[in-house]
Design a protein around this motif. Structure first.
Motif, PDB file in Angstrom:
ATOM      1  N   ARG A   1      -5.535 -25.519  42.211  1.00 40.14           N
ATOM      2  CA  ARG A   1      -5.407 -24.462  40.807  1.00 40.14           C
ATOM      3  C   ARG A   1      -4.279 -23.871  40.888  1.00 40.14           C
ATOM      4  N   LYS A   2      -4.164 -23.038  41.759  1.00 38.14           N
ATOM      5  CA  LYS A   2      -2.914 -21.972  41.905  1.00 38.14           C
ATOM      6  C   LYS A   2      -1.869 -22.894  42.216  1.00 38.14           C
TER       7      LYS A   2
ATOM      8  N   TYR B   1      -4.493 -13.642  45.690  1.00 37.30           N
ATOM      9  CA  TYR B   1      -5.818 -13.627  45.023  1.00 37.30           C
ATOM     10  C   TYR B   1      -5.409 -13.635  43.434  1.00 37.30           C
ATOM     11  N   ASP B   2      -6.270 -14.103  42.610  1.00 39.32           N
ATOM     12  CA  ASP B   2      -5.877 -13.958  41.179  1.00 39.32           C
ATOM     13  C   ASP B   2      -7.425 -13.701  40.553  1.00 39.32           C
ATOM     14  N   ILE B   3      -7.386 -12.610  40.042  1.00 42.22           N
ATOM     15  CA  ILE B   3      -8.701 -12.331  39.024  1.00 42.22           C
ATOM     16  C   ILE B   3      -8.626 -12.469  37.704  1.00 42.22           C
TER      17      ILE B   3
ATOM     18  N   ASN C   1     -13.976 -18.945  32.779  1.00 49.17           N
ATOM     19  CA  ASN C   1     -13.773 -19.632  31.524  1.00 49.17           C
ATOM     20  C   ASN C   1     -12.358 -19.193  30.943  1.00 49.17           C
ATOM     21  N   GLU C   2     -11.539 -18.574  31.599  1.00 46.92           N
ATOM     22  CA  GLU C   2     -10.230 -18.042  30.984  1.00 46.92           C
ATOM     23  C   GLU C   2      -9.174 -18.176  31.877  1.00 46.92           C
ATOM     24  N   GLY C   3      -7.921 -18.019  31.565  1.00 43.60           N
ATOM     25  CA  GLY C   3      -6.741 -18.129  32.237  1.00 43.60           C
ATOM     26  C   GLY C   3      -6.751 -19.432  33.242  1.00 43.60           C
ATOM     27  N   ILE C   4      -6.539 -19.218  34.537  1.00 42.63           N
ATOM     28  CA  ILE C   4      -6.368 -20.297  35.408  1.00 42.63           C
ATOM     29  C   ILE C   4      -7.709 -20.979  35.631  1.00 42.63           C
ATOM     30  N   TYR C   5      -8.865 -20.197  35.100  1.00 45.98           N
ATOM     31  CA  TYR C   5     -10.046 -20.878  35.466  1.00 45.98           C
ATOM     32  C   TYR C   5     -10.910 -21.389  34.000  1.00 45.98           C
TER      33      TYR C   5
ATOM     34  N   THR D   1      -9.581 -26.346  34.643  1.00 54.14           N
ATOM     35  CA  THR D   1     -10.495 -26.749  35.746  1.00 54.14           C
ATOM     36  C   THR D   1     -10.552 -28.474  35.763  1.00 54.14           C
ATOM     37  N   ALA D   2     -10.483 -28.756  34.503  1.00 54.86           N
ATOM     38  CA  ALA D   2     -10.436 -30.558  34.524  1.00 54.86           C
ATOM     39  C   ALA D   2      -8.919 -31.113  34.964  1.00 54.86           C
TER      40      ALA D   2
END
Length: 262
Positions: free
Chosen positions: A195-196, A204-206, A210-214, A219-220
């Motif tokens: 993903r990163k 680390y990435d907070i 369901n937003e940003g890189i998440y 995710t798909a």
């Protein structure tokens, strides 16, 4: 090995090794006999592990051959090569395997080498484990490293395959995936790493759920790339361990559907 192995997990590994060896000998009896008849069993070194290879100024020198016993030093060439490959792998030199085998196959045409290596490597790993245990009269870390490698080879006949580690975040998936990767000698494809890499980020990435890189879109993309990486591993005959939440059944089904092309 039985007098030294006490841990319940190691006892299970020993049983798996015994079954693997017996099954391999049974299924390949004709091959072993034919190779002996064809001259693959020769008078060689017989104890070819890393400690017996010296990079001297005048060139590579291999010493300490088993001169005292013709019987012990006579073996299949695949066995001789397997000893050094096994020792390189246990000592952290696994990246040297491919160039070594590639060069050897350029010099020696042996189409059956790769199919024999798991059996002979397992055998020699047990030999080294026993030697280290006997030296100290007890089980120790050196013996354990070789023993774990021998156990890892019992999975070779089942390759390639995929292992999907799924579950809620923070449930220990990555710890389990890393341990399995080490035990099975398989690549671990971690969703956070992938993903990163897609996002061009590290560390680390907070981010909110369901937003940003998440986000669902990210995710798909992540799972799609993981599936492609897993497929490449399968086509190499090696398999992989996929580490992600895989909350939805469709996500698990898609990543678990990578298969070898026929």
């Amino acid at each position: 090995m039985e007098p030294f192995v006490r841990d319940s997990a190691d006892c299970e590994r020993l049983q798996a090794i015994k079954s693997f060896g017996a099954r391999f000998l049974r299924d390949h009896r004709g091959l072993f006999v034919r190779r002996a008849i064809e001259g693959w069993v020769r008078d060689v070194h017989g104890d070819l592990h890393a400690e017996h290879v010296c990079f001297a100024p005048e060139g590579i020198q291999i010493f300490d051959c088993i001169e005292f016993s013709p019987t012990l030093r006579r073996c299949d060439l695949a066995s001789e090569i397997a000893f050094l490959l096994m020792d390189l792998s246990v000592r952290g030199g696994e990246t040297l395997r491919k160039p070594f085998v590639t060069r050897y196959c350029e010099l020696m045409t042996d189409p059956e080498l790769l199919s024999l290596l798991p059996f002979y490597e397992c055998y020699w790993a047990l030999v080294r484990a026993k030697v280290h245990a006997l030296r100290l009269h007890k089980w120790n870390e050196d013996a354990s490293r070789y023993f774990r490698y021998a156990a890892r080879l019992t999975w070779q006949p089942f390759q390639p395959f995929l292992v999907l580690i799924c579950g809620l975040s923070g449930s220990g998936k990555s710890t389990l995936a890393r341990e399995l990767g080490e035990r099975l000698g398989m690549a671990v494809i971690n969703s956070d790493v992938v993903r990163k890499a897609i996002a061009g980020k590290s560390g680390y990435d907070i981010a909110p759920l369901n937003e940003g890189i998440y986000s669902p879109t990210m995710t798909a993309k992540t799972y799609a790339r993981m599936a492609r990486q897993a497929e490449r591993q399968i086509l190499l005959g090696q398999g992989a361990i996929l580490d992600a939440t895989f909350i939805r059944k469709a996500q698990r089904r898609k990543n678990g559907s990578a298969r070898r092309e026929t």
